[in-house]
Design a protein around this motif. Structure first.
Motif, PDB file in Angstrom:
ATOM      1  N   ASN A 218      22.982 -24.276 -15.106  1.00  0.00           N
ATOM      2  CA  ASN A 218      24.356 -23.947 -14.702  1.00  0.00           C
ATOM      3  C   ASN A 218      24.658 -22.469 -14.997  1.00  0.00           C
ATOM      4  O   ASN A 218      25.558 -22.126 -15.757  1.00  0.00           O
ATOM      5  CB  ASN A 218      25.355 -24.845 -15.448  1.00  0.00           C
ATOM      6  CG  ASN A 218      25.248 -26.291 -15.006  1.00  0.00           C
ATOM      7  OD1 ASN A 218      25.277 -26.585 -13.821  1.00  0.00           O
ATOM      8  ND2 ASN A 218      25.116 -27.197 -15.975  1.00  0.00           N
ATOM      9  N   PHE A 219      23.886 -21.602 -14.351  1.00  0.00           N
ATOM     10  CA  PHE A 219      23.964 -20.178 -14.670  1.00  0.00           C
ATOM     11  C   PHE A 219      25.259 -19.535 -14.192  1.00  0.00           C
ATOM     12  O   PHE A 219      25.828 -18.667 -14.873  1.00  0.00           O
ATOM     13  CB  PHE A 219      22.767 -19.448 -14.065  1.00  0.00           C
ATOM     14  CG  PHE A 219      21.455 -20.020 -14.499  1.00  0.00           C
ATOM     15  CD1 PHE A 219      20.612 -20.635 -13.587  1.00  0.00           C
ATOM     16  CD2 PHE A 219      21.074 -19.976 -15.824  1.00  0.00           C
ATOM     17  CE1 PHE A 219      19.400 -21.173 -13.983  1.00  0.00           C
ATOM     18  CE2 PHE A 219      19.862 -20.509 -16.236  1.00  0.00           C
ATOM     19  CZ  PHE A 219      19.024 -21.110 -15.311  1.00  0.00           C
ATOM     20  N   LYS A 220      25.737 -19.935 -13.051  1.00  0.00           N
ATOM     21  CA  LYS A 220      26.966 -19.347 -12.522  1.00  0.00           C
ATOM     22  C   LYS A 220      28.147 -19.645 -13.439  1.00  0.00           C
ATOM     23  O   LYS A 220      28.945 -18.757 -13.774  1.00  0.00           O
ATOM     24  CB  LYS A 220      27.253 -19.867 -11.112  1.00  0.00           C
ATOM     25  CG  LYS A 220      28.468 -19.220 -10.474  1.00  0.00           C
ATOM     26  CD  LYS A 220      28.677 -19.725  -9.040  1.00  0.00           C
ATOM     27  CE  LYS A 220      29.903 -19.065  -8.405  1.00  0.00           C
ATOM     28  NZ  LYS A 220      30.121 -19.564  -7.013  1.00  0.00           N
TER      29      LYS A 220
ATOM     30  N   THR B 107      29.794 -16.524 -15.512  1.00  0.00           N
ATOM     31  CA  THR B 107      31.174 -16.243 -15.102  1.00  0.00           C
ATOM     32  C   THR B 107      32.103 -16.364 -16.303  1.00  0.00           C
ATOM     33  O   THR B 107      32.985 -15.513 -16.524  1.00  0.00           O
ATOM     34  CB  THR B 107      31.620 -17.214 -13.993  1.00  0.00           C
ATOM     35  OG1 THR B 107      30.762 -17.063 -12.860  1.00  0.00           O
ATOM     36  CG2 THR B 107      33.061 -16.938 -13.583  1.00  0.00           C
TER      37      THR B 107
ATOM     38  N   THR C 129      17.272 -27.780 -11.030  1.00  0.00           N
ATOM     39  CA  THR C 129      17.305 -26.744  -9.996  1.00  0.00           C
ATOM     40  C   THR C 129      17.861 -25.468 -10.620  1.00  0.00           C
ATOM     41  O   THR C 129      18.837 -25.516 -11.382  1.00  0.00           O
ATOM     42  CB  THR C 129      18.166 -27.168  -8.795  1.00  0.00           C
ATOM     43  OG1 THR C 129      18.346 -26.035  -7.930  1.00  0.00           O
ATOM     44  CG2 THR C 129      19.530 -27.663  -9.228  1.00  0.00           C
ATOM     45  N   ASN C 130      17.234 -24.336 -10.275  1.00  0.00           N
ATOM     46  CA  ASN C 130      17.610 -23.075 -10.905  1.00  0.00           C
ATOM     47  C   ASN C 130      17.943 -21.998  -9.876  1.00  0.00           C
ATOM     48  O   ASN C 130      17.808 -20.804 -10.133  1.00  0.00           O
ATOM     49  CB  ASN C 130      16.474 -22.603 -11.825  1.00  0.00           C
ATOM     50  CG  ASN C 130      16.197 -23.594 -12.940  1.00  0.00           C
ATOM     51  OD1 ASN C 130      16.982 -23.750 -13.862  1.00  0.00           O
ATOM     52  ND2 ASN C 130      15.066 -24.294 -12.843  1.00  0.00           N
ATOM     53  N   ILE C 131      18.430 -22.451  -8.727  1.00  0.00           N
ATOM     54  CA  ILE C 131      18.745 -21.538  -7.637  1.00  0.00           C
ATOM     55  C   ILE C 131      19.840 -20.544  -8.012  1.00  0.00           C
ATOM     56  O   ILE C 131      19.897 -19.427  -7.491  1.00  0.00           O
ATOM     57  CB  ILE C 131      19.138 -22.347  -6.371  1.00  0.00           C
ATOM     58  CG1 ILE C 131      19.202 -21.436  -5.155  1.00  0.00           C
ATOM     59  CG2 ILE C 131      20.453 -23.076  -6.592  1.00  0.00           C
ATOM     60  CD1 ILE C 131      17.854 -20.908  -4.717  1.00  0.00           C
ATOM     61  N   GLU C 132      20.712 -20.970  -8.948  1.00  0.00           N
ATOM     62  CA  GLU C 132      21.836 -20.096  -9.313  1.00  0.00           C
ATOM     63  C   GLU C 132      21.400 -18.852 -10.076  1.00  0.00           C
ATOM     64  O   GLU C 132      22.177 -17.920 -10.255  1.00  0.00           O
ATOM     65  CB  GLU C 132      22.853 -20.881 -10.161  1.00  0.00           C
ATOM     66  CG  GLU C 132      23.590 -21.950  -9.376  1.00  0.00           C
ATOM     67  CD  GLU C 132      24.621 -22.674 -10.240  1.00  0.00           C
ATOM     68  OE1 GLU C 132      24.709 -22.360 -11.441  1.00  0.00           O
ATOM     69  OE2 GLU C 132      25.328 -23.551  -9.702  1.00  0.00           O
ATOM     70  N   LEU C 133      20.142 -18.806 -10.522  1.00  0.00           N
ATOM     71  CA  LEU C 133      19.657 -17.624 -11.230  1.00  0.00           C
ATOM     72  C   LEU C 133      19.194 -16.524 -10.268  1.00  0.00           C
ATOM     73  O   LEU C 133      19.098 -15.353 -10.656  1.00  0.00           O
ATOM     74  CB  LEU C 133      18.511 -18.008 -12.176  1.00  0.00           C
ATOM     75  CG  LEU C 133      18.080 -16.952 -13.191  1.00  0.00           C
ATOM     76  CD1 LEU C 133      19.234 -16.556 -14.102  1.00  0.00           C
ATOM     77  CD2 LEU C 133      16.904 -17.448 -14.023  1.00  0.00           C
ATOM     78  N   GLU C 134      18.929 -16.889  -9.023  1.00  0.00           N
ATOM     79  CA  GLU C 134      18.374 -15.935  -8.062  1.00  0.00           C
ATOM     80  C   GLU C 134      19.241 -14.693  -7.859  1.00  0.00           C
ATOM     81  O   GLU C 134      18.712 -13.568  -7.821  1.00  0.00           O
ATOM     82  CB  GLU C 134      18.113 -16.625  -6.714  1.00  0.00           C
ATOM     83  CG  GLU C 134      16.985 -17.641  -6.752  1.00  0.00           C
ATOM     84  CD  GLU C 134      15.699 -17.058  -7.276  1.00  0.00           C
ATOM     85  OE1 GLU C 134      15.088 -17.681  -8.176  1.00  0.00           O
ATOM     86  OE2 GLU C 134      15.313 -15.955  -6.813  1.00  0.00           O
TER      87      GLU C 134
ATOM     88  N   TYR D 209      21.036 -13.156  -9.906  1.00  0.00           N
ATOM     89  CA  TYR D 209      20.894 -12.300 -11.081  1.00  0.00           C
ATOM     90  C   TYR D 209      19.516 -11.656 -11.110  1.00  0.00           C
ATOM     91  O   TYR D 209      19.351 -10.521 -11.595  1.00  0.00           O
ATOM     92  CB  TYR D 209      21.139 -13.117 -12.356  1.00  0.00           C
ATOM     93  CG  TYR D 209      22.528 -13.708 -12.427  1.00  0.00           C
ATOM     94  CD1 TYR D 209      22.757 -15.020 -12.000  1.00  0.00           C
ATOM     95  CD2 TYR D 209      23.605 -12.961 -12.873  1.00  0.00           C
ATOM     96  CE1 TYR D 209      24.022 -15.565 -12.030  1.00  0.00           C
ATOM     97  CE2 TYR D 209      24.886 -13.503 -12.906  1.00  0.00           C
ATOM     98  CZ  TYR D 209      25.097 -14.801 -12.493  1.00  0.00           C
ATOM     99  OH  TYR D 209      26.354 -15.331 -12.514  1.00  0.00           O
TER     100      TYR D 209
ATOM    101  N   ARG E  84      24.055 -10.064  -8.568  1.00  0.00           N
ATOM    102  CA  ARG E  84      25.032 -10.325  -9.623  1.00  0.00           C
ATOM    103  C   ARG E  84      24.498  -9.760 -10.944  1.00  0.00           C
ATOM    104  O   ARG E  84      23.281  -9.598 -11.116  1.00  0.00           O
ATOM    105  CB  ARG E  84      25.332 -11.824  -9.768  1.00  0.00           C
ATOM    106  CG  ARG E  84      25.983 -12.439  -8.544  1.00  0.00           C
ATOM    107  CD  ARG E  84      26.310 -13.919  -8.786  1.00  0.00           C
ATOM    108  NE  ARG E  84      27.364 -14.055  -9.780  1.00  0.00           N
ATOM    109  CZ  ARG E  84      28.681 -14.087  -9.507  1.00  0.00           C
ATOM    110  NH1 ARG E  84      29.080 -13.991  -8.250  1.00  0.00           N
ATOM    111  NH2 ARG E  84      29.556 -14.230 -10.460  1.00  0.00           N
TER     112      ARG E  84
END
Length: 525
Positions: free
Chosen positions: A16-18, A22, A47-52, A54, A59
């Motif tokens: 949950n990187f976003k 944030t 799933t780690n798509i939210e790191l892309e 960064y 971001r």
């Protein structure tokens, strides 16, 4: 650079990187800047798509972030093969194990992964064993003949038995690691942060064991954090404001708190002596055997847990303010009654800044037995008469927070300053973001502050009483700062007692002078 370091710590991110970054950006703008963010538990998720964004620079991570390694075989692929490196800008993998020394001097020990169930064997990519925790212990102690401890210990698993001796008697279950408990007992972290359990738990601080029985040891605080964005809204983020342990006065590290307990770990953990032999029996003998049949002090209950050890009586010989203790500064004592004694405050605001204290150990005014409270009142009246002889009136205040022994402070101000006292205290509390409440006349402290309640209390010459129930943090020098302000004593340079200390010979001479002046008012004479 300030000695104080502002640090954020968080529990399992689980991809949950976003949401994480944030939230960090908002907090950093509002309350920062923070020096770094430390993450424990499972950093990566299914799933780690939210790191892309960064990774590709679209971001930006606003606070330098440090993570520890994988806890499952499935997560190993997300970590670089290199033991400690940058994952993307402002996101760093610390490595399998070690001690990170920040530029400010903050010491952060860390252990990645989970305990190897076959702990004497070699570690896998997501396991640690005896050799790993011993290596961390040795790194921390190397070149430190007067080792105090480390500032922070990061481990994804909780230490086994950390809930022992917690008076709140938590009922949840967790998977604890014996090796992490062993490591914590040896390196004495001021803060120990763990994840994995999706539980928010803040253990009352505990005092670390003294290996030789008489040294002063620091207290540790264990914090278990939940996962980022959990639906139960359990706490997953925590902020610390720390001066590095090696730059902190030992007397400040030794200060106790009203909710402090003994160490939850057995003293036998410190009796271990590392052997470099690979033989299983020799490598396991110095680790505490949680299932030992010879440990008669512990017994299993029906649920397979362990009964708590009874809490021993307080050792007055080790309290800095119990009159029978060798630690007490007896040269500052002015008068000794049956239950109460009067002493000069060390680094006093003025020459006759007094402390009124019980002779034996009592934690606060709110729990004094009747006979002690009665004699305390007699000393307060005597102090008021003594001050009145020079047109001054007393302000009595107590901070029952980060202290272990009741200390009622008495500071004189000129009678012309009396009308400004209440407003000054209220203004200073507002500027420190807390509220002082005025207590109704004849209110007894024990009615509003049961045993273990941290609070600040001030009694003005008018008889008005102001009170604040401390729930989080509190400015240690608050009472002094208010009285030292330009509206009252006009000596703001003396707000911190450390800046006002005299050498022992000067203290002895001052106490002799004040003792003679106080003699005619002494209720114990």
């Amino acid at each position: 650079m300030s000695d104080k370091q502002k640090v954020l710590v968080c529990g399992d991110v689980r991809g949950n990187f976003k949401a994480l970054f944030t939230k960090i950006e908002v907090i950093n703008k509002k309350s920062g800047p923070f020096d770094f963010l430390l993450c424990v538990g499972n950093f990566f998720g299914p799933t780690n798509i939210e790191l892309e964004p960064y990774k590709n620079g679209m971001r930006h991570i606003s606070v330098p972030t440090y993570v520890i390694g994988p806890n499952t075989e499935a997560d190993v692929e997300h970590y670089p093969d290199i033991d400690g490196c940058e994952i993307c800008p402002n996101l760093t993998y610390l490595g399998r194990r070690g001690l990170y020394n920040s530029s400010s001097g903050l010491k952060i020990a860390y252990i990645s992964g989970v305990e190897n169930s076959n702990s004497a064997r070699s570690s896998g990519a997501y396991n640690f064993n005896q050799t790993d925790v011993t290596a961390i212990r040795d790194i921390c102690l190397k070149g430190q003949p007067s080792f105090r401890g480390v500032d922070i210990l990061l481990s994804s698993p909780w230490p086994q038995d950390v809930t022992n001796l917690d008076p709140n008697n938590p009922q949840f279950k967790y998977h604890g690691s014996k090796l992490v408990a062993w490591l914590a007992a040896h390196i004495k972290p001021r803060y120990h942060i763990s994840g994995l359990e999706d539980i928010h738990y803040e253990r009352p601080p505990y005092r670390n064991h003294a290996p030789n029985g008489d040294s002063i040891e620091i207290a540790s605080r264990f914090i278990g954090l939940a996962s980022v964005g959990n639906t139960q809204k359990k706490k997953w983020l925590y902020a610390l404001n720390l001066t590095p342990v090696d730059r902190t006065r030992l007397c400040d590290l030794a200060l106790g708190t009203t909710d402090e307990t003994q160490s939850p770990y057995p003293l036998s953990l410190l009796n271990s002596k590392h052997s470099n032999q690979a033989d299983d029996s020799r490598n396991t003998q110095f680790f505490y055997d949680m299932d030992s049949k010879d440990d008669k002090k512990r017994s299993k209950n029906r649920d397979g847990g362990f009964h708590k050890k009874p809490r021993p009586e307080f050792d007055q010989a080790k309290c800095w303010f119990c009159l029978s203790s060798p630690e007490v500064s007896k040269h500052l004592v002015i008068s000794v009654g049956t239950e109460v004694y009067l002493a000069l405050a060390k680094g006093g605001l003025v020459d006759d800044h007094f402390l009124i204290l019980p002779v034996t150990h009592h934690a606060s005014l709110s729990i004094l037995p009747d006979n002690v409270a009665k004699e305390m009142k007699a000393f307060k009246k005597a102090v008021a008469k003594y001050y009145a002889s020079t047109d001054r009136v007393p302000v009595f205040f107590e901070r029952n927070y980060k202290t272990s022994h009741c200390q009622l402070q008495a500071v004189p101000v000129h009678k012309n300053q009396e009308p400004a006292l209440k407003e000054t205290f209220e203004e200073f509390s507002q500027s420190s973001n807390f509220q002082l409440d005025e207590l109704p006349p004849r209110t007894q402290l024990e009615q509003i502050a049961p045993a273990g309640t941290p609070y600040f209390y001030v009694e003005l010459p008018s008889g008005e009483m102001l009170y604040h129930r401390i729930r989080k943090s509190f400015p240690i020098q608050f009472g002094r700062e208010a009285l030292a302000s330009d509206r009252i004593l006009d000596m703001s340079d003396r707000a911190d007692w450390k800046d006002c200390q005299l050498d022992k010979e000067e203290e002895t001479q001052l106490a002799k002078k004040i003792r003679q002046q106080f003699q005619e008012y002494d209720p114990a004479a």
